[in-house]
Design a protein around this motif. Sequence first.
Motif, PDB file in Angstrom:
ATOM      1  N   SER A  71      26.424  17.907  10.134  1.00  0.00           N
ATOM      2  CA  SER A  71      26.626  16.934  10.841  1.00  0.00           C
ATOM      3  C   SER A  71      28.019  16.519  10.829  1.00  0.00           C
ATOM      4  CB  SER A  71      25.917  15.702   9.789  1.00  0.00           C
ATOM      5  OG  SER A  71      24.544  16.112   9.714  1.00  0.00           O
ATOM      6  N   GLY A  72      28.391  16.026  12.153  1.00  0.00           N
ATOM      7  CA  GLY A  72      29.727  15.517  12.177  1.00  0.00           C
ATOM      8  C   GLY A  72      30.846  16.367  12.780  1.00  0.00           C
ATOM      9  N   ARG A  73      30.674  17.507  12.956  1.00  0.00           N
ATOM     10  CA  ARG A  73      31.527  18.508  13.458  1.00  0.00           C
ATOM     11  C   ARG A  73      30.856  19.539  14.251  1.00  0.00           C
ATOM     12  NH1 ARG A  73      32.538  23.139  12.578  1.00  0.00           N
ATOM     13  NH2 ARG A  73      34.777  22.901  12.289  1.00  0.00           N
ATOM     14  N   PRO A  74      31.953  20.150  14.959  1.00  0.00           N
ATOM     15  CA  PRO A  74      31.287  21.214  15.948  1.00  0.00           C
ATOM     16  C   PRO A  74      30.606  22.308  15.046  1.00  0.00           C
ATOM     17  CG  PRO A  74      33.770  20.442  16.545  1.00  0.00           C
ATOM     18  CD  PRO A  74      33.376  20.037  15.191  1.00  0.00           C
ATOM     19  N   ILE A 134      30.558  25.094   3.222  1.00  0.00           N
ATOM     20  CA  ILE A 134      29.818  24.492   4.106  1.00  0.00           C
ATOM     21  C   ILE A 134      28.858  23.421   3.498  1.00  0.00           C
ATOM     22  CG2 ILE A 134      28.426  24.940   6.028  1.00  0.00           C
ATOM     23  CD1 ILE A 134      29.073  27.678   6.173  1.00  0.00           C
ATOM     24  N   LEU A 135      29.156  22.181   4.020  1.00  0.00           N
ATOM     25  CA  LEU A 135      28.169  21.183   3.580  1.00  0.00           C
ATOM     26  C   LEU A 135      26.888  20.983   4.251  1.00  0.00           C
ATOM     27  CD1 LEU A 135      30.882  18.797   2.097  1.00  0.00           C
ATOM     28  CD2 LEU A 135      29.895  20.486   0.974  1.00  0.00           C
TER      29      LEU A 135
END
Length: 119
Positions: free
Chosen positions: A103-106, A28-29
Motif C-alpha cells: 500500500s502507498g508506494r510503487p 517489506i511491510l
Amino acid sequence: QVQLVESGGGLVQAGGSLRLSCAASGTILSITTMGWYRQAPGKQRELVASSTRSGSINLADYADSAKGRFTISRDNAKNTVSLQMNSLKPEDTGVYYCYARTSGRPDYWGQGTRVTVSS
C-alpha cells in the motif's frame, strides 16, 4: 533495500514445463499482491498471473492465455511466489518479471527472467 530475485527461466520445447520462482528480500511491510508479468519481443508488458492476499487466503487471477496451464503459488510468510507453467507454447516466450505490491508506494519489480519456448 528491497530486492526481488527471480529464477527458473530457460529454454524449453513446446509442450514442456518450467517453474519460475521469485523471492523478496529486505524490509517489506504487508505485501498485498505478488505476481508475474511478461514482455514478449516487440510487445507491451502484460499481466500473466497474480496472487492477492485476502485475510488468510490468497486469491489467484490469471490472464486468459494462462488459464488451465499456469499455476501461481505464494508463501506469505517467506514473501515468495512461484509460477508453474505447463503445456508451454511458443507465444509464451518473453521476459517474465516478478512484482510485489504494497500500500502507498510503487510496485517492486524483479530484474526479469527469460523464457524461450521453441516450436
